[in-house]
Scaffold this active site. Structure first.
Site, PDB file in Angstrom:
ATOM      1  N   GLY A  20       0.829  -1.206   0.000  1.00 37.80           N
ATOM      2  CA  GLY A  20       0.000   0.000   0.000  1.00 37.80           C
ATOM      3  C   GLY A  20       0.855   1.244   0.000  1.00 37.80           C
ATOM      4  N   TYR A  77     -13.403  -2.489   9.818  1.00 41.46           N
ATOM      5  CA  TYR A  77     -12.039  -1.956   9.932  1.00 41.46           C
ATOM      6  C   TYR A  77     -11.489  -2.196  11.345  1.00 41.46           C
ATOM      7  CZ  TYR A  77      -8.313   1.582   9.345  1.00 41.46           C
ATOM      8  OH  TYR A  77      -7.112   2.245   9.265  1.00 41.46           O
ATOM      9  N   ALA A  78     -12.321  -1.939  12.364  1.00 42.99           N
ATOM     10  CA  ALA A  78     -11.884  -2.140  13.754  1.00 42.99           C
ATOM     11  C   ALA A  78     -11.558  -3.599  14.019  1.00 42.99           C
ATOM     12  CB  ALA A  78     -12.959  -1.642  14.719  1.00 42.99           C
ATOM     13  N   LYS A  89      -8.253  -4.453  12.258  1.00 44.15           N
ATOM     14  CA  LYS A  89      -7.089  -3.853  12.913  1.00 44.15           C
ATOM     15  C   LYS A  89      -6.808  -4.506  14.261  1.00 44.15           C
ATOM     16  CE  LYS A  89      -5.776  -0.788   9.867  1.00 44.15           C
ATOM     17  NZ  LYS A  89      -4.557  -1.070   9.062  1.00 44.15           N
ATOM     18  N   SER A 132      -4.357   0.209  14.140  1.00 40.65           N
ATOM     19  CA  SER A 132      -4.991   1.519  14.223  1.00 40.65           C
ATOM     20  C   SER A 132      -5.595   1.696  15.598  1.00 40.65           C
ATOM     21  CB  SER A 132      -6.105   1.627  13.170  1.00 40.65           C
ATOM     22  OG  SER A 132      -6.922   2.775  13.382  1.00 40.65           O
TER      23      SER A 132
END
Length: 251
Positions: free
Chosen positions: A11, A152-153, A156, A140
């Site tokens: 990325g 996303y949580a 991560k 994150s």
């Protein structure tokens, strides 16, 4: 560093990944700049080479097993066997749980978790063979929970468990694994979030800075500095840790 080592950053066409790639090149690594779009990664390579470094743009979908294998083989052949891996590739598909589709869940989990697994599995043989390696996974502060980011949580947070397990399995081979959990970092991703919310980015950053003890938002360079430490020769006794780089105590 007695000889040039090769680092792989996923990325890395923009944002945190590009900042990390540039920093590792300055630290003396040859850098594979990996991104879904190889053409988008080329400007970062050009910048590194213009500064006297060595780099290679590699296009690959990190969630695709065959693409990952081909990418790592190419990196080993055109640069050198990679002994540093920074799993940074990520996407967001934010929504509240009741609106989130299964495709949005799968897309985020596949890039962050499956991608990090595939890349690490493909590279670890080069590290264990060399008796030295560094793995840094980008988590994150959202791992602690964040409204509208169940996918996303979860991804991560999963990366933190993945990191600690890698540390247990690979430590005896001279390979360390650590994670960095950024807070608010000024990137295209956070700018896109502001746009989605209909808030000007400068206003969005000011509001975020007001909640951060150091009274500013972060930059890709802040994360790159932490990566530089974790992959250094001197960090060999730091293993299985999660470092929150968020301007304040977040964990």
């Amino acid at each position: 560093m007695t000889s040039t080592r090769t680092a792989v950053v996923t990325g890395a066409a923009r944002g945190i990944g590009a900042g990390v790639a540039r920093r590792l090149a300055r630290d003396g690594f040859a850098v594979a700049v990996v991104d879904l779009d190889e053409a988008a990664a080329q400007p970062v390579v050009d910048e590194i080479e213009a500064a006297g470094g060595r780099a290679l743009a590699v296009g690959a979908d990190v969630a695709d097993e065959q693409a990952v294998r081909a990418a790592v083989d190419r990196i080993a052949g055109e640069l050198a066997e990679p002994t540093v891996l920074v799993n940074n590739a990520g996407i967001t598909r934010d929504n509240l749980l009741f609106k989130m589709t299964a495709d949005d869940w799968d897309a985020v989990v596949n890039v962050h978790l499956r991608g990090s697994f595939l890349m690490t599995r493909a590279v670890q043989g080069h590290m264990t063979g060399a008796g030295w390696g560094r793995i840094v996974n980008l988590s994150s502060t959202s791992a602690l929970g964040n409204r509208g980011q169940a996918n996303y949580a979860a991804a991560k947070a999963g990366l933190q468990g993945f990191t600690k397990t890698l540390a247990l399995e690979l430590g005896k081979f001279g390979v360390t694994a650590n994670a960095i959990a950024p807070g608010f970092i000024e990137t295209e991703m956070t700018a896109a979030t502001a746009a989605r919310l209909g808030v000007p980015f400068e206003e969005f950053k000011r509001a975020a800075a007001g909640q951060i003890p150091v009274a500013r938002t972060g930059t890709p360079e802040d994360i790159a500095h932490a990566v530089s430490f974790f992959v250094s020769e001197g960090a060999g006794f730091v293993n299985g840790q999660v470092l929150y780089v968020a301007g304040g105590p977040r964990a």
